[in-house]
Structures are given as structure tokens and as C-alpha cells.
Motif scaffolding. Structure first.
Motif, PDB file in Angstrom:
ATOM      1  N   ILE A   3       0.823  -1.181   0.005  1.00 43.67           N
ATOM      2  CA  ILE A   3      -0.005  -0.061  -0.110  1.00 43.67           C
ATOM      3  C   ILE A   3       1.010   1.299  -0.067  1.00 43.67           C
ATOM      4  O   ILE A   3       0.472   2.122  -0.737  1.00 43.67           O
ATOM      5  CB  ILE A   3      -0.878  -0.019   0.971  1.00 43.67           C
ATOM      6  CG1 ILE A   3      -1.995  -1.259   0.956  1.00 43.67           C
ATOM      7  CG2 ILE A   3      -1.811   1.354   1.248  1.00 43.67           C
ATOM      8  CD1 ILE A   3      -2.625  -1.344   2.348  1.00 43.67           C
TER       9      ILE A   3
ATOM     10  N   ALA B  77       0.997   4.450  -2.452  1.00 50.14           N
ATOM     11  CA  ALA B  77       1.062   5.795  -2.157  1.00 50.14           C
ATOM     12  C   ALA B  77       1.945   6.767  -2.758  1.00 50.14           C
ATOM     13  O   ALA B  77       2.233   7.670  -3.044  1.00 50.14           O
ATOM     14  CB  ALA B  77       0.989   5.859  -0.605  1.00 50.14           C
TER      15      ALA B  77
ATOM     16  N   ARG C 114      -4.108   9.785  -6.054  1.00 48.22           N
ATOM     17  CA  ARG C 114      -5.162   8.798  -6.363  1.00 48.22           C
ATOM     18  C   ARG C 114      -6.172   8.559  -5.344  1.00 48.22           C
ATOM     19  O   ARG C 114      -5.619   8.521  -4.147  1.00 48.22           O
ATOM     20  CB  ARG C 114      -4.775   7.385  -6.727  1.00 48.22           C
ATOM     21  CG  ARG C 114      -5.689   6.400  -7.272  1.00 48.22           C
ATOM     22  CD  ARG C 114      -5.010   5.238  -7.893  1.00 48.22           C
ATOM     23  NE  ARG C 114      -4.437   5.368  -9.216  1.00 48.22           N
ATOM     24  CZ  ARG C 114      -3.884   4.284  -9.849  1.00 48.22           C
ATOM     25  NH1 ARG C 114      -3.717   3.223  -9.183  1.00 48.22           N
ATOM     26  NH2 ARG C 114      -3.018   4.641 -10.782  1.00 48.22           N
ATOM     27  N   ARG C 115      -7.378   8.427  -5.350  1.00 43.48           N
ATOM     28  CA  ARG C 115      -8.441   8.475  -4.497  1.00 43.48           C
ATOM     29  C   ARG C 115      -8.204   7.017  -3.917  1.00 43.48           C
ATOM     30  O   ARG C 115      -8.519   6.125  -4.481  1.00 43.48           O
ATOM     31  CB  ARG C 115      -9.728   8.638  -4.962  1.00 43.48           C
ATOM     32  CG  ARG C 115     -10.619   8.809  -3.715  1.00 43.48           C
ATOM     33  CD  ARG C 115     -12.024   9.637  -3.924  1.00 43.48           C
ATOM     34  NE  ARG C 115     -12.846   9.408  -5.011  1.00 43.48           N
ATOM     35  CZ  ARG C 115     -13.898   9.835  -5.619  1.00 43.48           C
ATOM     36  NH1 ARG C 115     -14.240  11.022  -5.242  1.00 43.48           N
ATOM     37  NH2 ARG C 115     -14.422   9.135  -6.603  1.00 43.48           N
ATOM     38  N   ALA C 116      -8.230   6.857  -2.568  1.00 45.03           N
ATOM     39  CA  ALA C 116      -7.980   5.353  -1.787  1.00 45.03           C
ATOM     40  C   ALA C 116      -9.275   5.164  -1.054  1.00 45.03           C
ATOM     41  O   ALA C 116      -9.553   3.975  -0.976  1.00 45.03           O
ATOM     42  CB  ALA C 116      -7.046   5.525  -0.785  1.00 45.03           C
TER      43      ALA C 116
ATOM     44  N   THR D 255      -7.165  10.504  -0.138  1.00 42.67           N
ATOM     45  CA  THR D 255      -6.011  10.121  -1.350  1.00 42.67           C
ATOM     46  C   THR D 255      -5.153   8.782  -0.676  1.00 42.67           C
ATOM     47  O   THR D 255      -5.218   8.978   0.609  1.00 42.67           O
ATOM     48  CB  THR D 255      -5.487  11.336  -1.757  1.00 42.67           C
ATOM     49  OG1 THR D 255      -4.625  11.917  -0.778  1.00 42.67           O
ATOM     50  CG2 THR D 255      -6.340  12.304  -2.504  1.00 42.67           C
ATOM     51  N   TYR D 256      -4.446   8.433  -1.285  1.00 41.97           N
ATOM     52  CA  TYR D 256      -3.365   7.460  -0.926  1.00 41.97           C
ATOM     53  C   TYR D 256      -2.530   8.331  -0.059  1.00 41.97           C
ATOM     54  O   TYR D 256      -1.901   7.950   1.092  1.00 41.97           O
ATOM     55  CB  TYR D 256      -2.668   6.806  -2.008  1.00 41.97           C
ATOM     56  CG  TYR D 256      -3.294   5.521  -2.374  1.00 41.97           C
ATOM     57  CD1 TYR D 256      -3.257   4.261  -1.710  1.00 41.97           C
ATOM     58  CD2 TYR D 256      -4.458   5.513  -3.482  1.00 41.97           C
ATOM     59  CE1 TYR D 256      -3.724   3.033  -1.792  1.00 41.97           C
ATOM     60  CE2 TYR D 256      -5.091   4.340  -3.844  1.00 41.97           C
ATOM     61  CZ  TYR D 256      -4.735   3.258  -2.986  1.00 41.97           C
ATOM     62  OH  TYR D 256      -5.721   2.192  -3.618  1.00 41.97           O
TER      63      TYR D 256
ATOM     64  N   LEU E 196      -4.338   8.758   3.364  1.00 46.01           N
ATOM     65  CA  LEU E 196      -4.395   7.385   3.994  1.00 46.01           C
ATOM     66  C   LEU E 196      -3.009   7.112   4.912  1.00 46.01           C
ATOM     67  O   LEU E 196      -3.318   6.978   5.846  1.00 46.01           O
ATOM     68  CB  LEU E 196      -4.825   6.556   2.985  1.00 46.01           C
ATOM     69  CG  LEU E 196      -4.706   4.862   3.582  1.00 46.01           C
ATOM     70  CD1 LEU E 196      -5.954   4.884   4.412  1.00 46.01           C
ATOM     71  CD2 LEU E 196      -4.982   3.865   2.344  1.00 46.01           C
TER      72      LEU E 196
ATOM     73  N   SER F  79      -8.125  -3.556  -8.851  1.00 49.73           N
ATOM     74  CA  SER F  79      -7.600  -2.185  -9.019  1.00 49.73           C
ATOM     75  C   SER F  79      -8.609  -1.064  -9.214  1.00 49.73           C
ATOM     76  O   SER F  79      -8.471   0.177  -9.183  1.00 49.73           O
ATOM     77  CB  SER F  79      -6.517  -1.838 -10.192  1.00 49.73           C
ATOM     78  OG  SER F  79      -7.067  -2.191 -11.468  1.00 49.73           O
TER      79      SER F  79
ATOM     80  N   LEU G 149      -6.846  -2.164  -2.031  1.00 51.40           N
ATOM     81  CA  LEU G 149      -5.503  -0.788  -1.516  1.00 51.40           C
ATOM     82  C   LEU G 149      -4.299  -1.456  -2.105  1.00 51.40           C
ATOM     83  O   LEU G 149      -3.291  -0.488  -2.287  1.00 51.40           O
ATOM     84  CB  LEU G 149      -5.595  -0.530  -0.142  1.00 51.40           C
ATOM     85  CG  LEU G 149      -6.881   0.057   0.541  1.00 51.40           C
ATOM     86  CD1 LEU G 149      -6.962   0.075   1.918  1.00 51.40           C
ATOM     87  CD2 LEU G 149      -7.073   1.174  -0.158  1.00 51.40           C
TER      88      LEU G 149
ATOM     89  N   GLY H  62      -3.946  -0.429  -5.850  1.00 51.68           N
ATOM     90  CA  GLY H  62      -4.425   0.844  -6.493  1.00 51.68           C
ATOM     91  C   GLY H  62      -5.900   1.197  -6.452  1.00 51.68           C
ATOM     92  O   GLY H  62      -6.258   2.152  -7.162  1.00 51.68           O
TER      93      GLY H  62
ATOM     94  N   GLU I  94     -10.019   1.755  -4.926  1.00 51.67           N
ATOM     95  CA  GLU I  94     -10.729   2.597  -3.936  1.00 51.67           C
ATOM     96  C   GLU I  94     -11.671   1.899  -3.126  1.00 51.67           C
ATOM     97  O   GLU I  94     -12.463   1.010  -3.853  1.00 51.67           O
ATOM     98  CB  GLU I  94     -11.378   3.749  -4.877  1.00 51.67           C
ATOM     99  CG  GLU I  94     -12.005   4.577  -4.034  1.00 51.67           C
ATOM    100  CD  GLU I  94     -13.217   5.924  -5.026  1.00 51.67           C
ATOM    101  OE1 GLU I  94     -13.340   6.589  -4.399  1.00 51.67           O
ATOM    102  OE2 GLU I  94     -13.078   5.400  -6.106  1.00 51.67           O
TER     103      GLU I  94
END
Length: 509
Positions: free
Chosen positions: A9, A13, A19-21, A30-31, A34, A197, A219, A222, A224
Motif C-alpha cells: 500500500i 501511495a 489517487r483516491r483511496a 487520497t493515498y 491515507l 484495481s 488498496l 491502487g 478505491e
């Protein structure tokens, strides 16, 4: 050694920080956010004295903050132990004491108060109780430097999490899963499931190991996480249905057959569906009629088999029109790194096509049961063919079909699979037998209902079912309280004096 899940993970990141996690009703992360929040939780836990190898219990509903807290636990080198907010305090107390939790994370005054009252030992002497409301706000942004994979060294043999399952002696048992086994599953699932993904609904509790497919596989690749609010085992049904109606694309949807059937009824036959890349079904036997409505709506339907002791799933089958037409859905073939043995009564392999106990060996085996060396030795005996290797006895019967795929045939013991949960009747019976008006009890599954047969102290005035249900609600998880209580003068036994459960199943209620 596999790269650990938190390391995977962290790599995402580092490569895709914006990118939205996670998306939940409170917003999205986002990552970058997170991992920044995970680092914050790591610092909070370390300030509470949490060190590598310590256990930290988490009693939180589904939320983005919950994921940050779990990742923070792993970053601290500690072991994650989930508690279900819907469970009675009695069960919290047992799990926290048995795993020796250094800290417990919860939300709200009510749960914090219940936890403090339930914790073992004198006030102030037990684990720290951390409310998320009291923890400083999680950073919403920040540099990714410092959260790269190389900054998160995790010993592969170290425990990643402990899940408590129903115990045949009436006492829950903690299954200890190592980082290597966990990472092996996540890696294999990511390679096999087309939607790894993509967006994945999170609608089931953390205490189900099946939830790992919906959380950590996306996660680590990549994807969500789409948080469905609530904490009760089936509370996510309506929210999941609404999400499917609104979300145009789903990557992985992990669900039990019973829940899938209920979801189809909730959506209705007129629902034409959006794109579901990978519908992954597990937890109990999957019937063709349950799969049929979903075949035109999914790019891939997978029947996944695996007990908690073998880390989520070890045998998979892609469901096709042929399986539905023939009326049998197999459990399939083992994942890479997993060996399946079908053994007879003398622990020798059965002939091809014959039924045997399904035993699992390979890289996904759990370490064993926490604080239960005798049970670990019994259920994880030496491999019969490979010196120095272990296997796990599942207690399931299976055989190899004509096309080489494994076919599930049922249980060889008294364990019940009920709505995706693995339940030992003995645990319910032990709680029920503690009632002052009950002499003896037996619990069976009949027509998708848990039925408790009760021998009362006073046969002329047996306790009311509603009173027994209220009593059990204080001791057992909600889904384990029988729906029906039937008084009997005595329980039926076989010719050798053992409880005759088959006779009880056939009793008409």
C-alpha cells in the motif's frame, strides 16, 4: 519473503499519492492522506507504549479513519485484532484479555464506557482505551516521503492480525495470521481478480476474514474503497444496494451466498446492473440458483473457498454458464503456493474421485491458535508426505470431480455455516446451559434458521423463547442467537449414547 501488505500500500501511495483511496459518507481520502493518517496513528500508538509484537484491538465501524488506524498499527509493528461494535461486552472482555491487548481503539462515549467496564483487571491497570475523537485530527495532506515501502520493514513471520472464530469447547479461539501468509493471499487475489484495481464496496465487519478481499486487495493494487456505513453483520445490505444503483463501476464485490441472494431480492428483477468486474463469493456453499441472476451482470464470478486458518481463500473456481446448467458449482483449484490433500480416516490420500477430508498445506497457513498449543497441534498436524511441513485439517469433505476441480460435500463434524458465519453449536449451547432454568440444550440449523432445543429444569414451565433470546444477546454475537427455541423432555441420542443431531434437524418446528 513476500512484500508485506502495508508495504504494498505504501508503494501505491508513493507512486500515485493523489489517487483516491477511500470514499465514505464523511468525504474521501487520497493515498497520500491515507498514509499520512496512518503515520499519525503510528505515533499516537507508540506514545501509548505500543511496540513491535504488541496487540491492538480495534472496535470501530466501517470508515476511512478505521483503515488509517489499522495501517498505523501495522506501521508500529503491532498486531491488529478486530472487535465488532455489535458484539456484547462479555465477548470484548474475553478477546482483549486473551490477546493481551496493549491498547483498544474505539469511537464515542458509549463504546468507550462499555470497553472500560469490560476490560480485565482493576480500573486503570488494563490496556489504554483510545477514542478516535480524542486523537488529534489526522493530517489531510503532507509529503509522501517517509511512508515509502522501504520505511516499513515488517518481518514476514511476524503476526499481522488475529481473528477470533467460534470454538467447539464454547470458548472463542484466536487464529494468528502472519504477514507472509496475508501478503501471499493479497498478491494471488490481485493477479486473479479482474477488478483488483477498481472501486470495492466495504459492507461487511472486520471480524470476517472475507472482508480482507474487499479492503486490502484493492488498496494493495491502487483501487478505491467505497465505505458502506454501519457495523452490524448484515446492516450493509440496503446501503450496498443503494451503492450498486448509484455506482457505475465496481471492481471487486466480496459477499456471502446468503447475502448475495438477499441483495438480488432487494434490487429486484428489473435491475439491469452496472459493471461488476469481479464478484467474489465465499463463506458457505454457493448454489447455481444464487449465481444465475448475476452471470450477465459480471465480467467474472469467482467461488472462493478457504477457512480463516488458511488466510481468507485458498481454492477458487470461476463460475460459468456450464456450472449453472449442470447444477453444481465447484470450489475449484488451489491458488499458487497452496497444496490440497484429500485424506481418509488413516490420513492417507484417498483414491481419485473418492471423498476425503480436505486438508490445506502451503504458504497461506496461519501460525495456529493463540494460547492454544494443544488445539494447534491437533488442527495443524505434520504433513503426512513432506517431513517438516504442516497442514490444516478443515473438517470439510470434498472430492475431485471429473474435470479435476474440487467439489465441496459438507462437514464431517458439527460445525455450522450460517449466513456466511462459521459457528460452533457448542459455543451457543455453553451459553444457553448457563441459564438458571436450562438443564441441557442442543443447537441445529434447520431451514436456514438456528433452532435451540432446550431441556428445562421445570418441564411443565419451560422458559420463554424471548427470555432465552434476551439472555443470549448479552453473551453472544447478534447473528448467533437462535431464531426458535423448542422445549423437549430430553434430547435424542444415538445407539452409542451420543447426541443425535440428525434427529433434531428433522424435528418439525
Amino acid at each position: 519473503m513476500n512484500t508485506s501488505v502495508p508495504e504494498l500500500i505504501a508503494r501505491v501511495a508513493a507512486d500515485f499519492p493523489d489517487r483516491r483511496a477511500v470514499r465514505d459518507p464523511a468525504g474521501h481520502l487520497t493515498y497520500r492522506e491515507l498514509l499520512a493518517g496512518a503515520g499519525h496513528w503510528e505515533r499516537v500508538l507508540r506514545a501509548q507504549g505500543v511496540a513491535a509484537g504488541d496487540t491492538v484491538a480495534v472496535c470501530l465501524p466501517r470508515s476511512a479513519v478505521t483503515l488509517q488506524a489499522i495501517l498505523g498499527i501495522w506501521r508500529a509493528g503491532a498486531v491488529f485484532v478486530p472487535l465488532d461494535p455489535s458484539h456484547p461486552s462479555h465477548r470484548w472482555s474475553f478477546v482483549v484479555a486473551d490477546c493481551g491487548a496493549r491498547a483498544v481503539v474505539c469511537a464515542g462515549d458509549a463504546d468507550a464506557g462499555r470497553l472500560r467496564a469490560a476490560l480485565p483487571g482493576p480500573a486503570g491497570a488494563g490496556p489504554a482505551v483510545l477514542r478516535v475523537e480524542d486523537v488529534a485530527p489526522n493530517p489531510s495532506s503532507g509529503p509522501v516521503e517517509g511512508v515509502a515501502a522501504e520505511a516499513l520493514p515488517v518481518e514476514g513471520s511476524a503476526p499481522a492480525y488475529i481473528l477470533y472464530t467460534s470454538g467447539s469447547t464454547g470458548t472463542p479461539k484466536g487464529v494468528v495470521v502472519g504477514h507472509d501468509a496475508f501478503a501471499q493471499y493479497v498478491r494471488c487475489a490481485g493477479e486473479l481478480y479482474k477488478g483488483a484495481s477498481g472501486p470495492a464496496p466495504w459492507h461487511s465487519p472486520l471480524i470476517f476474514d472475507a472482508t480482507a478481499t474487499a479492503l486490502w486487495v484493492p488498496l494493495a493494487h491502487g483501487g478505491e474503497i467505497l465505505v458502506v456505513p454501519g457495523s452490524d453483520p448484515l446492516s450493509g445490505l440496503e446501503g450496498l444496494g443503494l451503492l450498486l444503483e448509484e455506482q457505475r463501476e465496481i471492481g471487486i464485490l466480496k459477499i456471502t451466498p446468503t447475502h448475495l441472494e438477499s441483495l438480488a431480492e432487494w434490487l429486484g428483477p428489473e435491475w439491469t446492473g452496472n459493471t461488476i468486474a469481479s464478484l467474489v463469493v465465499g463463506g458457505e456453499a454457493f448454489r447455481p440458483d444464487q449465481a444465475l441472476p448475476w452471470l450477465p451482470l459480471c465480467d467474472q464470478i469467482v467461488n472462493e473457498y478457504g477457512p480463516t486458518e488458511s488466510t481468507v481463500g485458498v481454492v477458487v473456481a470461476e463460475v460459468t454458464d456450464r456450472h449453472v446448467d449442470e447444477g453444481v458449482i465447484p470450489v475449484g483449484h488451489p491458488l499458487p503456493g497452496t497444496e490440497i490433500l484429500l485424506l481418509g480416516a488413516d490420513d492417507t490420500p484417498v483414491a481419485h474421485g473418492e471423498a476425503g477430508e480436505l486438508c490445506v498445506a502451503g504458504t497461506q497457513l496461519a501460525d495456529g491458535y493463540l494460547n492454544r498449543p494443544e488445539l494447534t497441534a491437533e488442527r495443524f498436524p505434520p504433513h503426512p508426505l513432506i517431513p517438516g511441513a504442516r497442514m490444516y485439517r478443515t473438517g470439510d469433505l470434498a472430492r475431485v470431480g471429473r474435470d479435476g476441480e474440487l467439489l465441496y460435500l459438507g462437514r464431517i463434524d458439527e460445525q455450522i455455516k450460517f449466513r456466511g458465519q462459521r459457528i460452533e453449536p457448542a459455543e451457543i449451547e455453553a451459553a444457553l446451559n448457563g441459564h438458571s432454568e436450562v438443564v441441557q440444550s442442543a443447537v441445529v440449523l434447520r431451514s436456514d434458521r438456528l433452532v435451540a432445543h432446550v431441556v428445562a429444569v421445570d418441564a411443565l414451565r419451560p422458559p420463554r423463547g424471548q427470555d432465552l433470546a434476551a439472555y443470549l444477546k448479552e453473551l453472544l454475537p447478534p447473528g448467533w442467537v437462535p431464531q426458535l427455541f423448542e422445549p423437549l423432555d430430553r434430547l435424542p441420542v444415538t445407539h452409542n449414547g451420543k447426541l443425535d443431531r440428525k434427529a433434531l434437524v428433522q424435528v418439525t418446528g
